[in-house]
Design a protein around this motif. Structure first.
Motif, mmCIF file in Angstrom:
data_model
loop_
_atom_site.group_PDB
_atom_site.id
_atom_site.type_symbol
_atom_site.label_atom_id
_atom_site.label_comp_id
_atom_site.label_asym_id
_atom_site.label_seq_id
_atom_site.Cartn_x
_atom_site.Cartn_y
_atom_site.Cartn_z
ATOM 1 N N PRO A 15 37.839 -21.336 -18.306
ATOM 2 C CA PRO A 15 39.013 -20.503 -18.070
ATOM 3 C C PRO A 15 38.825 -19.098 -18.651
ATOM 4 N N VAL A 16 39.312 -18.109 -17.928
ATOM 5 C CA VAL A 16 39.219 -16.722 -18.353
ATOM 6 C C VAL A 16 40.626 -16.218 -18.640
ATOM 7 N N LEU A 17 40.847 -15.726 -19.860
ATOM 8 C CA LEU A 17 42.147 -15.195 -20.209
ATOM 9 C C LEU A 17 42.320 -13.815 -19.595
ATOM 10 N N GLU A 18 43.553 -13.529 -19.172
ATOM 11 C CA GLU A 18 43.851 -12.203 -18.643
ATOM 12 C C GLU A 18 43.962 -11.227 -19.810
ATOM 13 N N LEU A 19 43.197 -10.153 -19.762
ATOM 14 C CA LEU A 19 43.223 -9.130 -20.800
ATOM 15 C C LEU A 19 43.841 -7.867 -20.226
ATOM 16 N N LEU A 20 44.791 -7.305 -20.961
ATOM 17 C CA LEU A 20 45.502 -6.112 -20.518
ATOM 18 C C LEU A 20 45.012 -4.887 -21.272
ATOM 19 N N THR A 21 45.040 -3.759 -20.610
ATOM 20 C CA THR A 21 44.718 -2.491 -21.258
ATOM 21 C C THR A 21 45.978 -1.946 -21.929
ATOM 22 N N VAL A 22 45.801 -0.975 -22.799
ATOM 23 C CA VAL A 22 46.954 -0.345 -23.446
ATOM 24 C C VAL A 22 47.890 0.273 -22.403
ATOM 25 N N PRO A 23 47.388 0.997 -21.389
ATOM 26 C CA PRO A 23 48.307 1.527 -20.378
ATOM 27 C C PRO A 23 49.094 0.443 -19.634
ATOM 28 N N ARG A 41 48.415 -1.784 -34.596
ATOM 29 C CA ARG A 41 47.996 -1.473 -35.975
ATOM 30 C C ARG A 41 48.702 -2.359 -36.990
ATOM 31 N N THR A 42 49.993 -2.644 -36.761
ATOM 32 C CA THR A 42 50.767 -3.445 -37.706
ATOM 33 C C THR A 42 50.594 -4.950 -37.488
ATOM 34 N N GLY A 43 49.854 -5.331 -36.459
ATOM 35 C CA GLY A 43 49.607 -6.749 -36.217
ATOM 36 C C GLY A 43 50.740 -7.460 -35.502
ATOM 37 N N GLN A 44 51.746 -6.725 -35.064
ATOM 38 C CA GLN A 44 52.842 -7.351 -34.330
ATOM 39 C C GLN A 44 52.407 -7.792 -32.943
ATOM 40 N N LEU A 45 51.402 -7.113 -32.411
ATOM 41 C CA LEU A 45 50.852 -7.433 -31.096
ATOM 42 C C LEU A 45 49.353 -7.652 -31.277
ATOM 43 N N ALA A 46 48.892 -8.845 -30.959
ATOM 44 C CA ALA A 46 47.477 -9.202 -31.147
ATOM 45 C C ALA A 46 46.610 -8.526 -30.091
ATOM 46 N N SER A 47 45.396 -8.200 -30.484
ATOM 47 C CA SER A 47 44.451 -7.587 -29.549
ATOM 48 C C SER A 47 43.029 -7.901 -29.989
ATOM 49 N N ILE A 48 42.105 -7.593 -29.101
ATOM 50 C CA ILE A 48 40.690 -7.732 -29.426
ATOM 51 C C ILE A 48 40.002 -6.405 -29.127
ATOM 52 N N ALA A 60 49.362 -12.925 -25.678
ATOM 53 C CA ALA A 60 49.799 -12.244 -26.895
ATOM 54 C C ALA A 60 51.025 -11.385 -26.602
ATOM 55 N N LEU A 61 51.055 -10.766 -25.431
ATOM 56 C CA LEU A 61 52.221 -9.971 -25.045
ATOM 57 C C LEU A 61 53.430 -10.880 -24.851
ATOM 58 N N THR A 62 53.227 -12.026 -24.212
ATOM 59 C CA THR A 62 54.307 -12.994 -24.024
ATOM 60 C C THR A 62 54.821 -13.491 -25.368
ATOM 61 N N ASP A 63 53.921 -13.803 -26.289
ATOM 62 C CA ASP A 63 54.318 -14.261 -27.629
ATOM 63 C C ASP A 63 55.099 -13.186 -28.371
ATOM 64 N N PHE A 64 54.663 -11.932 -28.254
ATOM 65 C CA PHE A 64 55.359 -10.819 -28.900
ATOM 66 C C PHE A 64 56.792 -10.709 -28.384
ATOM 67 N N ILE A 65 56.949 -10.771 -27.067
ATOM 68 C CA ILE A 65 58.290 -10.667 -26.471
ATOM 69 C C ILE A 65 59.153 -11.841 -26.907
ATOM 70 N N ARG A 66 58.602 -13.046 -26.885
ATOM 71 C CA ARG A 66 59.359 -14.239 -27.292
ATOM 72 C C ARG A 66 59.812 -14.114 -28.751
#
Length: 74
Positions: A15-23, A41-48, A60-66
């Motif tokens: 499985p390939v996770l969908e990765l989003l750009t900052v824009p 930067r504050t770790g509220q939104l996970a990234s790689i 990670a975006l879904t988790d942040f919104i939830r």
């Protein structure tokens, strides 16, 4: 109730996770660039990091919104 991470499944592949750009995240959250980078930067939104690029897994975006919805409901 947690939803599984967004993934593209093809027979015989991993499985390939969908990765989003900052824009893309900016557009989805209707926030500016600085606000999104502050969340990262504050770790509220996970990234790689991929080289110098920053990618945000869709889950990670879904988790942040939830999390924000739960905090606002409390």
């Amino acid at each position: 109730m947690a939803s599984p991470p967004s993934a593209v499944l093809y027979p015989g592949t991993v499985p390939v996770l969908e990765l989003l750009t900052v824009p893309q995240v900016m557009a989805r959250l209707q926030l500016g660039r600085s606000a999104v980078y502050d969340l990262l930067r504050t770790g509220q939104l996970a990234s790689i990091a991929l080289g110098r690029a920053r990618r945000i897994p869709a889950h990670a975006l879904t988790d942040f919104i939830r999390t924000r919805l739960e905090q606002d409901a409390a």
